[in-house]
Write an enzyme that holds these catalytic residues in place. Structure first.
Site: not given
Ligand SMILES: Nc1ncnc2c1ncn2[C@@H]1O[C@H](COP(=O)(O)OP(=O)(O)OP(=O)(O)O)[C@@H](O)[C@H]1O
Ligand SMILES: [Mg+2]
Length: 428
Positions: A88, A93, A114, A209
Site C-alpha cells: 500500500g 508487506v 510492513k 482512513d
Molecule cells: N497483518 C496483516 N496480515 C496479513 N496481510 C496483511 C496484513 N497487513 C497488511 N496485509 C496485506 O498487505 C496489503 C497492503 O496493506 P497496506 O495496509 O500496507 O496497504 P493498503 O491498505 O492496501 O493501502 P493503503 O496504503 O491505502 O492503506 C493488504 O492489502 C493486505 O493484503
Molecule cells: Mg492499509
C-alpha cells in the site's frame, strides 16, 4: 527484496534518538504506571521541547517488542518475493514467522512485516502515529501490533498475521469466491465494533482512513482495523471538531470533511456507510470502469437504498439472491443514514452495532424478491418461467422452506452459464 536505501539521507537521530538503540523495553515502575493510566498521544511527544529518549519507555506497558532490521530480515527470508503479501502507500508487506528463539517471551506465530518504502509518500510520521496508537490500543477488532523497528532511516511494523488478507481483496478480487451474506454482516459488525471502541475510548480516536483495504480478516472472518497512520485524537472539552489537513481516501471521505477539513467521529461513520454499501453491492466506492452515473457508488446507490422495491437493483448479483430481504432492507437503511450529508443525522457507532447485531442471526435465504442468474438459452428461460409459475401457484405457509430449497437447487443448476439477470417475486 532488499531494503532500499534513501537517496537523500535524513537525520532521524535529530528527531528521534531512540531509533538508534533497538533494545527491549525496560521501563521503571513509575513510568509503567503512568503509561497504563493515560494514553500517550502524538502531540505529547512532538510538542515537548525534549523528545523522549526512548519510545519504548513512553510506551512502557504496551508489550511492544523492539526488533532489529537483521531479525526482521531473518524472519521474512530477506523480504523474499515468496513471502510478499501486498503493498500500500506505506510500503510492501511480507509474511514472516517469529518464535521464542528470536526473542524470549515471543509466542510462536506468523506475522506480517510492513516496511516503509523510503521513496514513497509516507514516512516517519505515519510510522510513529501507528506505533503510538496501535501500541496502546488493544481490542479484538483492532489488528495487534507486535513490535516495530526503527534503525537508521528504516521504519518497520510487525503485526499479527491475518490469514484472509483485506476485505478489499476478499470482496473485489477477480476470481475470489463471493462472500455469503452472513459473512458480510459479520465483517460489518466486527469493523463497527472496532470503530465504536475508538470513538468511545476514554480519550477518543478518530480513525480517518476507514476503507475496505484497511479491514483485515482473520481465518474465521473476524474483522480487524489496521493502518492507524492517519488516526487523530478526537476533540476534547467543548471542541466539536478538530481541524486537519484533508487526508484519507477518495470515495470514502465524508463530504463536510473534504470541504472544511473539520474532522469528527461522524466522518468515520460516513466512511463506514461507504464500506457497508460496498458489502451490500459488491461494488467499489469509486469504479472508473463503470458508466459515468455509476462511477461513484454513493451517488448511484443512495437514491435506491430506502426504496424496498428498488433495493434488489443495488444488491450484489454475486449474492444470487441468497439474503434475507428484511435484513437487506435494514442494512440498506442503515447505510443510508450513515451516508447522510448532515453529520449530525448520522448514527453513532454504538447505534450502528445495535442495528447490525440482530441481522447476523437471520439466515442467508431470501424470502420475497429473488434475483436469479440464468442461462440466456431460450429453453432454459422457458423452463425457468414454468418453474417460477409452478412455485407461485403452490406457495403456501407450510411449503415455504421446501419451496426455497427447490428454487435454489434449480437456480444453482441454471446459473452455471449465467449471462443475464431476471427478477421474479415469490408471494409470501
Ligand atoms: N497483518 C496483516 N496480515 C496479513 N496481510 C496483511 C496484513 N497487513 C497488511 N496485509 C496485506 O498487505 C496489503 C497492503 O496493506 P497496506 O495496509 O500496507 O496497504 P493498503 O491498505 O492496501 O493501502 P493503503 O496504503 O491505502 O492503506 C493488504 O492489502 C493486505 O493484503
Ligand atoms: Mg492499509
Amino acid at each position: 527484496m532488499a531494503v532500499k536505501k534513501r537517496k537523500m539521507m535524513m537525520k532521524w537521530q535529530d528527531y528521534f534518538p531512540s531509533c538508534f538503540k533497538p533494545e527491549s523495553p525496560r521501563p521503571s515502575p513509575d513510568q509503567k504506571k503512568q503509561s497504563s493510566s493515560r494514553r500517550v498521544s502524538l502531540s505529547d511527544l512532538s510538542s515537548s521541547s525534549t523528545l523522549p529518549e526512548d519510545l519504548s519507555v513512553s510506551l512502557a506497558g504496551s508489550n511492544l517488542h523492539v526488533l532489529t532490521l537483521h531479525e526482521l530480515k531473518v524472519i521474512t527470508q530477506n523480504f523474499s518475493s515468496s513471502n510478499f503479501l501486498g503493498e500500500g502507500g506505506f510500503g510492501p508487506v511480507h509474511k514472516g514467522f517469529i518464535d521464542d528463539r528470536l526473542r524470549p517471551g515471543l509466542k510462536d506465530q506468523p506475522v506480517a512485516v510492513k516496511l516503509l518504502d523510503l521513496d514513497g509518500k509516507q514516512g516517519h510520521r505515519e510510522w510513529l502515529t501507528e506505533v503510538i496508537f496501535l501500541g496502546q490500543l488493544r481490542h479484538p477488532h483492532l489488528v495487534k501490533l507486535i513490535g516495530y523497528c526503527c534503525e537508521e532511516e528504516h521504519r518497520l511494523l510487525v503485526y499479527e498475521y491475518m490469514p484472509r488478507g483485506s476485505l478489499e481483496n476478499q470482496l473485489f478480487r477477480r476470481f475470489s469466491v463471493s462472500l455469503p451474506w452472513s459473512t458480510r454482516i459479520k465483517i460489518a459488525l466486527g469493523a463497527a465494533k472496532g470503530l465504536a471502541f475508538l470513538h468511545e475510548a476514554e480519550k477518543p480516536v478518530i480513525y480517518r482512513d476507514f476503507k475496505a483495504s484497511n479491514i483485515l480478516l482473520d481465518s474465521d472472518y473476524t474483522a480487524k482495523l489496521s493502518d492507524f497512520g492517519l488516526a487523530k485524537d478526537g476533540p476534547e472539552g467543548d471542541d466539536t471538531h478538530i481541524s486537519t489537513r484533508v487526508m484519507g481516501t477518495q470515495g470514502y471521505a465524508a463530504p463536510e470533511y473534504l470541504m472544511t477539513g473539520h474532522l469528527t467521529a461522524a466522518s468515520d461513520v460516513y466512511s463506514f456507510g461507504v464500506v457497508l454499501l460496498e458489502l451490500l453491492t459488491g461494488r467499489k466506492s469509486i469504479d472508473k470502469s463503470r458508466p459515468q452515473r455509476e462511477k461513484n457508488l454513493v451517488d448511484w446507490a443512495r437514491p435506491m437504498l430506502k426504496n424496498p422495491r428498488k433495493l434488489n437493483r443495488v444488491m450484489d448479483p454475486r449474492l444470487e439472491g441468497q439474503y434475507p430481504e428484511i435484513g437487506a432492507q435494514k442494512a440498506a437503511t442503515l447505510a443510508y443514514q450513515c451516508l447522510s450529508n448532515r453529520p449530525k443525522l448520522r448514527p453513532k457507532m454504538s447505534q450502528v452495532i445495535k442495528v447490525l447485531e440482530p441481522l447476523k442471526d437471520l439466515d442467508d435465504i431470501q424470502i420475497g424478491t429473488y434475483v436469479f442468474a440464468i442461462s440466456t438459452d431460450s429453453d432454459s428461460q422457458k423452463e425457468f418461467s414454468r418453474e417460477a409459475k409452478r412455485n407461485k401457484d403452490t406457495m403456501n405457509e407450510n411449503s415455504q422452506h421446501q419451496h426455497r430449497q427447490r428454487i435454489q437447487e434449480s437456480h444453482r443448476n441454471k446459473a452455471k452459464s449465467s449471462l443475464v439477470f431476471i427478477e421474479t417475486t415469490i408471494l409470501r
